[in-house]
Design a protein around this motif. Structure first.
Motif, PDB file in Angstrom:
ATOM      1  N   LYS A  74      52.127  40.142  32.448  1.00  0.00           N
ATOM      2  CA  LYS A  74      52.515  39.461  33.689  1.00  0.00           C
ATOM      3  C   LYS A  74      52.817  40.499  34.761  1.00  0.00           C
ATOM      4  CE  LYS A  74      55.558  36.014  35.759  1.00  0.00           C
ATOM      5  NZ  LYS A  74      56.654  35.023  35.554  1.00  0.00           N
ATOM      6  N   LEU A  75      52.071  40.436  35.847  1.00  0.00           N
ATOM      7  CA  LEU A  75      52.253  41.349  36.968  1.00  0.00           C
ATOM      8  C   LEU A  75      52.434  40.525  38.234  1.00  0.00           C
ATOM      9  CD1 LEU A  75      49.426  43.923  36.132  1.00  0.00           C
ATOM     10  CD2 LEU A  75      51.884  44.197  35.710  1.00  0.00           C
ATOM     11  N   VAL A  76      53.430  40.853  39.011  1.00  0.00           N
ATOM     12  CA  VAL A  76      53.707  40.141  40.254  1.00  0.00           C
ATOM     13  C   VAL A  76      53.551  41.114  41.420  1.00  0.00           C
ATOM     14  CG1 VAL A  76      55.391  38.809  41.563  1.00  0.00           C
ATOM     15  CG2 VAL A  76      55.317  38.604  39.064  1.00  0.00           C
ATOM     16  N   PHE A  77      52.728  40.725  42.395  1.00  0.00           N
ATOM     17  CA  PHE A  77      52.474  41.548  43.572  1.00  0.00           C
ATOM     18  C   PHE A  77      52.916  40.803  44.826  1.00  0.00           C
ATOM     19  CE2 PHE A  77      49.140  42.442  40.429  1.00  0.00           C
ATOM     20  CZ  PHE A  77      49.266  43.821  40.284  1.00  0.00           C
ATOM     21  N   ALA A  78      53.288  41.542  45.841  1.00  0.00           N
ATOM     22  CA  ALA A  78      53.576  40.926  47.132  1.00  0.00           C
ATOM     23  C   ALA A  78      52.280  40.440  47.755  1.00  0.00           C
ATOM     24  CB  ALA A  78      54.250  41.943  48.057  1.00  0.00           C
ATOM     25  N   LYS A  94      43.776  43.865  48.258  1.00  0.00           N
ATOM     26  CA  LYS A  94      44.211  45.087  47.572  1.00  0.00           C
ATOM     27  C   LYS A  94      45.729  45.025  47.436  1.00  0.00           C
ATOM     28  CE  LYS A  94      40.398  48.100  49.025  1.00  0.00           C
ATOM     29  NZ  LYS A  94      39.940  48.424  47.655  1.00  0.00           N
ATOM     30  N   VAL A  95      46.208  44.962  46.204  1.00  0.00           N
ATOM     31  CA  VAL A  95      47.639  44.772  45.958  1.00  0.00           C
ATOM     32  C   VAL A  95      48.157  45.860  45.027  1.00  0.00           C
ATOM     33  CG1 VAL A  95      47.556  42.281  46.332  1.00  0.00           C
ATOM     34  CG2 VAL A  95      47.165  43.192  44.044  1.00  0.00           C
ATOM     35  N   SER A  96      49.457  46.101  45.097  1.00  0.00           N
ATOM     36  CA  SER A  96      50.077  47.095  44.218  1.00  0.00           C
ATOM     37  C   SER A  96      51.564  46.796  44.089  1.00  0.00           C
ATOM     38  CB  SER A  96      49.872  48.510  44.768  1.00  0.00           C
ATOM     39  OG  SER A  96      50.499  48.654  46.032  1.00  0.00           O
ATOM     40  N   ASN A  97      52.132  47.270  42.983  1.00  0.00           N
ATOM     41  CA  ASN A  97      53.584  47.251  42.800  1.00  0.00           C
ATOM     42  C   ASN A  97      53.994  48.568  42.169  1.00  0.00           C
ATOM     43  OD1 ASN A  97      52.981  47.023  40.064  1.00  0.00           O
ATOM     44  ND2 ASN A  97      53.371  44.815  39.992  1.00  0.00           N
ATOM     45  N   GLU A  98      55.196  48.659  41.641  1.00  0.00           N
ATOM     46  CA  GLU A  98      55.679  49.942  41.135  1.00  0.00           C
ATOM     47  C   GLU A  98      54.973  50.403  39.873  1.00  0.00           C
ATOM     48  OE1 GLU A  98      58.209  46.565  39.592  1.00  0.00           O
ATOM     49  OE2 GLU A  98      57.397  47.208  41.524  1.00  0.00           O
ATOM     50  N   THR A  99      54.236  49.511  39.203  1.00  0.00           N
ATOM     51  CA  THR A  99      53.584  49.879  37.942  1.00  0.00           C
ATOM     52  C   THR A  99      52.065  49.765  37.948  1.00  0.00           C
ATOM     53  OG1 THR A  99      53.741  47.625  37.031  1.00  0.00           O
ATOM     54  CG2 THR A  99      55.627  49.106  36.660  1.00  0.00           C
ATOM     55  N   SER A 100      51.512  48.952  38.862  1.00  0.00           N
ATOM     56  CA  SER A 100      50.081  48.627  38.757  1.00  0.00           C
ATOM     57  C   SER A 100      49.440  48.448  40.125  1.00  0.00           C
ATOM     58  CB  SER A 100      49.893  47.339  37.945  1.00  0.00           C
ATOM     59  OG  SER A 100      50.567  47.407  36.717  1.00  0.00           O
TER      60      SER A 100
END
Length: 260
Positions: A74-78, A94-100
Motif C-alpha cells: 500500500k502506497l499513498v501519494f499526494a 508523476k508521483v512520489s513519497n518518502e519511499t517510492s
C-alpha cells in the motif's frame, strides 16, 4: 417433563426468528472489480490489474496504490496535476513519497480484463519503484472514471446562454434532463420533443453525446434547438446551491435547478 421441554423448544424458535433488521444498515454498499460504491464517490478514477494483482484509486486529496508486490502493498501519494499528451487522450501523473516513485499513464483506449473479460474504456500503465531500487516495475491494467454522483438527479432549466427562460419560450413546459450517473446516460424534455443520449465524463470534464429526440413539429419561436445546441457544446460543469451550471471555454451555456 415433556411439556417443559416443548416450552423450551418453542422459546428457542421465537428467539432464533427474531428480526435482524437492526443489525443491517439501510444503506446497501455495492461493489465491483473497481471497489465499493463509497470508493467511487470518493475517487474520480479507479483501476485494477492482474499478474500481480493491484489496484489504483485517484482522488482530489490522494492517490492510493495497493498490490501483492512485496514492499508495495500500500502506497499513498499526494495528488498531482496531469501532464497531457498533445496528440492523444493520454494523461500522465508523476508521483512520489518518502519511499517510492511512480509514473501513471491513463489512455482512452478500450481495455479488457485478462481474467474477467470485462471491458473498460481506459488502458492504464504504471511504472513504480521503491527509492532503494534501480529499476521500476512495469504493470498494466484497465480503469474507468467514476462519474460525479452529484449529477445523478433531475434538473430543470433556468437560464439559456445567459438569459432567464420562461415556459413561453418553449412548447408547454421548461426543458429538463434526468442524469443517470451510474450508466452515463440522460433523458428528458427539450422544450418540444423528448430527448435522450449519453454522457462522457472525465475529471472536471462533461459532454452530452449521441443526443437523439422525437420528431414533433415545434411552434415558431420555440428555443428547443438553441437548448440542445448548448447542451451538446458543454465541456465543463459546476454544482452549487442546488444549481447545475454547464459551460465551455467560451461561455456559460445552461443553468439548471435541481428538483425532487
Amino acid at each position: 417433563m415433556k411439556k417443559i421441554i416443548s416450552i423450551l423448544l418453542l422459546l428457542l424458535m421465537i428467539v432464533s426468528c427474531k428480526p435482524t433488521a437492526g443489525k443491517n444498515s439501510d444503506i446497501k454498499q455495492t461493489a465491483s472489480e473497481y471497489g465499493s460504491q463509497e470508493d467511487e464517490m470518493k475517487y474520480y478514477f479507479t483501476a485494477t490489474g492482474n499478474e500481480p494483482f493491484w489496484g489504483l484509486k485517484m482522488g482530489n486529496d490522494n492517490i492510493v496504490f495497493t498490490s501483492l508486490i512485496p514492499g508495495k502493498e500500500k502506497l499513498v501519494f499526494a495528488s498531482v496535476e496531469a501532464i497531457k499528451a498533445m496528440d492523444a487522450n493520454i494523461k500522465m501523473y508523476k508521483v512520489s513519497n518518502e519511499t517510492s516513485t511512480a509514473t501513471i499513464s491513463i489512455q482512452q483506449l478500450e481495455c479488457q480484463n485478462s481474467m474477467s473479460g470485462a471491458i473498460s474504456p481506459y488502458k492504464v500503465s504504471i511504472e513504480i519503484k521503491n527509492n532503494s531500487e534501480l529499476e521500476a516495475k512495469k504493470i498494466g491494467g484497465c480503469g474507468k472514471y467514476n462519474t460525479d454522483y452529484r449529477l445523478h438527479d433531475i434538473w430543470v432549466l433556468e437560464e439559456l446562454n445567459g438569459f432567464k427562460v420562461f415556459v413561453t419560450d418553449f412548447q408547454r413546459e421548461l426543458p429538463r434532463i434526468e442524469i443517470n450517473a451510474a450508466e452515463n446516460r440522460f433523458m428528458g424534455y427539450g422544450g418540444c420533443n423528448a430527448i435522450s443520449g449519453s454522457i462522457f465524463y472525465e475529471k472536471d470534464l462533461l459532454r452530452f453525446t449521441k443526443v437523439i429526440s422525437t420528431l414533433m413539429a415545434c411552434a415558431p419561436g420555440n428555443k428547443e434547438g438553441e437548448f440542445t445546441k448548448a447542451l451538446q457544446s458543454t465541456t465543463t460543469y459546476s454544482i452549487e446551491n442546488n444549481r447545475l451550471t454547464l459551460s465551455n471555454p467560451s461561455a456559460k451555456l445552461l443553468v439548471f435547478k435541481k428538483v425532487d
